[in-house]
Design a protein around this motif. Structure first.
Motif, PDB file in Angstrom:
ATOM      1  N   LEU A   1      -8.539   7.410  -8.523  1.00 46.48           N
ATOM      2  CA  LEU A   1      -7.486   7.971  -7.207  1.00 46.48           C
ATOM      3  C   LEU A   1      -8.083   6.678  -6.325  1.00 46.48           C
ATOM      4  O   LEU A   1      -6.974   5.947  -5.557  1.00 46.48           O
ATOM      5  CB  LEU A   1      -7.974   8.979  -6.765  1.00 46.48           C
ATOM      6  N   LEU A   2      -9.363   6.313  -6.029  1.00 48.30           N
ATOM      7  CA  LEU A   2      -9.894   5.481  -5.031  1.00 48.30           C
ATOM      8  C   LEU A   2      -9.207   4.018  -5.451  1.00 48.30           C
ATOM      9  O   LEU A   2      -8.908   3.309  -4.532  1.00 48.30           O
ATOM     10  CB  LEU A   2     -11.323   5.507  -5.035  1.00 48.30           C
ATOM     11  N   GLN A   3      -9.473   3.732  -6.751  1.00 51.41           N
ATOM     12  CA  GLN A   3      -9.073   2.483  -7.300  1.00 51.41           C
ATOM     13  C   GLN A   3      -7.692   2.257  -6.776  1.00 51.41           C
ATOM     14  O   GLN A   3      -7.130   1.297  -6.338  1.00 51.41           O
ATOM     15  CB  GLN A   3      -9.524   2.226  -8.508  1.00 51.41           C
ATOM     16  N   LYS A   4      -6.970   3.021  -7.132  1.00 52.68           N
ATOM     17  CA  LYS A   4      -5.388   3.093  -6.980  1.00 52.68           C
ATOM     18  C   LYS A   4      -5.114   2.978  -5.560  1.00 52.68           C
ATOM     19  O   LYS A   4      -4.075   2.160  -5.066  1.00 52.68           O
ATOM     20  CB  LYS A   4      -4.768   4.284  -7.551  1.00 52.68           C
ATOM     21  N   LEU A   5      -5.736   3.877  -4.532  1.00 50.05           N
ATOM     22  CA  LEU A   5      -5.290   3.694  -3.104  1.00 50.05           C
ATOM     23  C   LEU A   5      -6.153   2.613  -2.293  1.00 50.05           C
ATOM     24  O   LEU A   5      -5.915   2.660  -1.190  1.00 50.05           O
ATOM     25  CB  LEU A   5      -5.933   5.050  -2.585  1.00 50.05           C
ATOM     26  N   TRP A   6      -7.109   1.994  -2.991  1.00 53.83           N
ATOM     27  CA  TRP A   6      -8.078   1.041  -2.255  1.00 53.83           C
ATOM     28  C   TRP A   6      -7.236   0.083  -1.197  1.00 53.83           C
ATOM     29  O   TRP A   6      -7.607  -0.245  -0.265  1.00 53.83           O
ATOM     30  CB  TRP A   6      -8.967   0.295  -3.385  1.00 53.83           C
ATOM     31  N   PRO A   7      -6.136  -0.741  -1.899  1.00 54.03           N
ATOM     32  CA  PRO A   7      -5.348  -1.696  -0.978  1.00 54.03           C
ATOM     33  C   PRO A   7      -4.883  -0.869   0.276  1.00 54.03           C
ATOM     34  O   PRO A   7      -4.881  -1.488   1.358  1.00 54.03           O
ATOM     35  CB  PRO A   7      -4.327  -2.177  -1.913  1.00 54.03           C
ATOM     36  N   SER A   8      -4.401   0.516   0.276  1.00 53.81           N
ATOM     37  CA  SER A   8      -3.804   1.060   1.315  1.00 53.81           C
ATOM     38  C   SER A   8      -5.135   1.578   2.088  1.00 53.81           C
ATOM     39  O   SER A   8      -4.776   1.733   3.426  1.00 53.81           O
ATOM     40  CB  SER A   8      -2.772   2.201   1.125  1.00 53.81           C
TER      41      SER A   8
END
Length: 80
Positions: A10-17
C-alpha cells in the motif's frame, strides 16, 4: 492487526501521492519492520535532507491509516 506485507504494498503504491512525484522518483519504501518503515535514498546528501524531514514524512506515511501505524523511519542508502 497489521499485515506488514500488505502495508508495504500500500505504501509503495501510494508513495508518489504521499510525498510528491519528485521525491518519489529518488526514494522508495523497501520494508516495514514492526512500526518502522525503511526508506531507501540514493546517497548521504538525500539521507541527511530526509532525516531533517522525518516528522513531516511520518505524518504523510501514516495518512492511509486511521491510527499512527508507523512511528519510525529508517533511512538507508546504497551506492547506486
Amino acid at each position: 492487526e497489521w499485515d506488514e506485507h500488505l502495508d508495504l504494498e500500500l505504501l509503495q503504491k501510494l508513495w508518489p501521492s504521499l510525498v510528491g512525484e519528485q521525491l518519489a522518483r529518488v526514494t522508495r519504501i523497501t520494508a516495514i519492520h514492526g512500526a518502522t518503515a525503511v526508506l531507501d535514498v540514493p546517497d548521504l546528501i538525500w539521507r541527511k535532507q530526509l532525516f531533517r524531514m522525518k516528522g513531516k514524512l511520518l505524518h504523510r506515511i501514516n495518512e492511509p491509516w486511521s491510527a499512527q501505524r508507523i512511528t519510525e523511519i529508517a533511512i538507508t542508502y546504497e551506492n547506486h
